[in-house]
Design an enzyme around this catalytic site. Structure first.
Site, PDB file in Angstrom:
ATOM      1  N   GLY A  46      26.971   0.252   7.713  1.00 60.16           N
ATOM      2  CA  GLY A  46      28.236   0.755   7.856  1.00 60.16           C
ATOM      3  C   GLY A  46      29.050  -0.320   8.560  1.00 60.16           C
ATOM      4  O   GLY A  46      28.036  -1.149   8.693  1.00 60.16           O
ATOM      5  N   GLU A  47      30.005   0.468   9.542  1.00 55.49           N
ATOM      6  CA  GLU A  47      30.426   0.031   9.937  1.00 55.49           C
ATOM      7  C   GLU A  47      30.003   1.144  11.706  1.00 55.49           C
ATOM      8  O   GLU A  47      30.868   1.308  11.989  1.00 55.49           O
ATOM      9  CB  GLU A  47      31.854  -0.085   9.881  1.00 55.49           C
ATOM     10  N   SER A  48      28.961   0.121  12.771  1.00 49.91           N
ATOM     11  CA  SER A  48      28.486   0.697  13.435  1.00 49.91           C
ATOM     12  C   SER A  48      30.043   1.148  14.463  1.00 49.91           C
ATOM     13  O   SER A  48      30.245   1.938  15.448  1.00 49.91           O
ATOM     14  CB  SER A  48      27.530   0.322  15.086  1.00 49.91           C
ATOM     15  N   CYS A  78      20.080  -0.684   9.720  1.00 55.08           N
ATOM     16  CA  CYS A  78      21.487  -1.002   9.724  1.00 55.08           C
ATOM     17  C   CYS A  78      22.264  -0.610  10.860  1.00 55.08           C
ATOM     18  O   CYS A  78      22.043  -1.061  12.089  1.00 55.08           O
ATOM     19  CB  CYS A  78      21.903  -1.898   8.765  1.00 55.08           C
ATOM     20  N   ARG A 105      24.484  -7.837  16.662  1.00 55.30           N
ATOM     21  CA  ARG A 105      24.841  -7.531  15.670  1.00 55.30           C
ATOM     22  C   ARG A 105      25.401  -8.834  14.746  1.00 55.30           C
ATOM     23  O   ARG A 105      25.700  -9.548  15.780  1.00 55.30           O
ATOM     24  CB  ARG A 105      26.497  -6.756  16.160  1.00 55.30           C
ATOM     25  N   ILE A 133      22.518  -6.328   5.093  1.00 51.09           N
ATOM     26  CA  ILE A 133      23.880  -7.047   4.616  1.00 51.09           C
ATOM     27  C   ILE A 133      24.853  -7.091   6.416  1.00 51.09           C
ATOM     28  O   ILE A 133      24.570  -6.337   6.493  1.00 51.09           O
ATOM     29  CB  ILE A 133      24.603  -5.614   3.726  1.00 51.09           C
ATOM     30  N   ARG A 134      24.962  -8.511   6.707  1.00 50.55           N
ATOM     31  CA  ARG A 134      25.156  -8.656   7.840  1.00 50.55           C
ATOM     32  C   ARG A 134      24.426  -7.472   9.152  1.00 50.55           C
ATOM     33  O   ARG A 134      24.923  -7.035   9.849  1.00 50.55           O
ATOM     34  CB  ARG A 134      26.960  -7.904   8.295  1.00 50.55           C
ATOM     35  N   HIS A 169      18.331  -2.047   4.179  1.00 46.27           N
ATOM     36  CA  HIS A 169      19.264  -0.829   3.541  1.00 46.27           C
ATOM     37  C   HIS A 169      17.788  -0.487   2.242  1.00 46.27           C
ATOM     38  O   HIS A 169      17.956  -0.451   1.359  1.00 46.27           O
ATOM     39  CB  HIS A 169      20.251  -1.147   2.778  1.00 46.27           C
ATOM     40  N   GLU A 171      17.303   2.353   1.717  1.00 48.86           N
ATOM     41  CA  GLU A 171      18.019   3.050   0.599  1.00 48.86           C
ATOM     42  C   GLU A 171      18.720   2.509  -0.692  1.00 48.86           C
ATOM     43  O   GLU A 171      19.302   3.640  -1.507  1.00 48.86           O
ATOM     44  CB  GLU A 171      19.525   4.095   1.163  1.00 48.86           C
TER      45      GLU A 171
HETATM   46  N1  GLN Z   1      27.393  -5.610  10.977  1.00 49.51           N
HETATM   47  C1  GLN Z   1      27.554  -4.002  10.946  1.00 49.51           C
HETATM   48  C2  GLN Z   1      27.484  -3.503  11.906  1.00 49.51           C
HETATM   49  O1  GLN Z   1      27.683  -4.376  13.361  1.00 49.51           O
HETATM   50  C3  GLN Z   1      26.711  -3.403  10.174  1.00 49.51           C
HETATM   51  C4  GLN Z   1      26.439  -3.716   8.836  1.00 49.51           C
HETATM   52  C5  GLN Z   1      25.582  -2.414   7.828  1.00 49.51           C
HETATM   53  O2  GLN Z   1      25.655  -2.123   8.158  1.00 49.51           O
HETATM   54  N2  GLN Z   1      25.335  -3.119   6.931  1.00 49.51           N
HETATM   55  O3  GLN Z   1      28.199  -2.202  12.861  1.00 49.51           O
END
Ligand code: GLN
Length: 191
Positions: A46-48, A78, A105, A133-134, A169, A171
């Site tokens: 997600g978004e850390s 992630c 990141r 994913i990113r 990921h 999951e």
């Molecule tokens: N880029 C996100 C972060 O820095 C992590 C991306 C993800 O969990 N898919 O939090």
């Protein structure tokens, strides 16, 4: 066995779904006492930054650290990997520091920020399908960190004692070998 999933933001539902498919109870974790019944914990993607803010506001950092100190397993995927790392760069960010790795990141750049690639692994059964994913990139790791999976030679699935980290990921695929690796340790704590 019951496994907590930090359920603030991100793809916690996909993790809970995988656990149910394996036949494990999933507990949504939002408060410290949600951890009481958990034999293991997953920090999802997600978004850390958002998750970290929540962890700080809810004073969850100490509870998660205590949970790890008891030897209970934690899996970070992630953004979850970013939360568990000892050092976070690009930009620098506070973290729980529960595994001796340094992560950058969005380490694969913005242009090709998401991709699927084969992850070479020492886990039996051949390569894993890695959904990135990113994703963060593991830039350094301490001597006690075992490298269990690599993408083009670089570590993407690692373990230090009870802490397992995947920068991808698992999951989001049918292959649950990475989760089982973490669940193996949770078995010891079931009441
Ligand atoms: N880029 C996100 C972060 O820095 C992590 C991306 C993800 O969990 N898919 O939090």
């Amino acid at each position: 066995m019951a496994i907590g999933v930090l359920a603030v933001q991100g793809d916690f539902a996909a993790h809970a779904e995988t656990l149910r498919r394996i036949g494990v109870n999933a507990i949504e974790v939002r408060r410290s006492n949600d951890l009481d019944a958990a034999d293991g914990l997953i920090l999802p993607g997600g978004e850390s930054t958002t998750m970290l803010k929540f962890i700080e506001e809810e004073n969850l950092a100490q509870s998660i650290t205590d949970f790890a100190r008891q030897g209970k397993p934690i899996l970070g995927t992630c953004a979850g990997a970013i939360l568990l790392a000892r050092g976070v760069y690009n930009p620098a960010q506070a973290s729980l520091g529960l595994i001796d790795i340094g992560v950058e990141r969005n380490g694969y750049g913005r242009q090709v920020d998401s991709f699927i690639a084969e992850v070479e692994t020492v886990i039996e059964g051949g390569p894993l399908e890695g959904v990135f994913i990113r994703a963060p990139r593991i830039r350094c790791s301490g001597p006690n960190v075992e490298i269990l999976g690599r993408l083009r030679g670089e570590p993407v699935l690692v373990r230090e004692r009870n802490i397992v980290v995947a920068t991808f990921h698992p999951e989001l695929t049918e292959d649950d070998r990475a989760q089982r690796l973490f669940l193996e340790r949770a078995v010891a704590f079931t009441k």
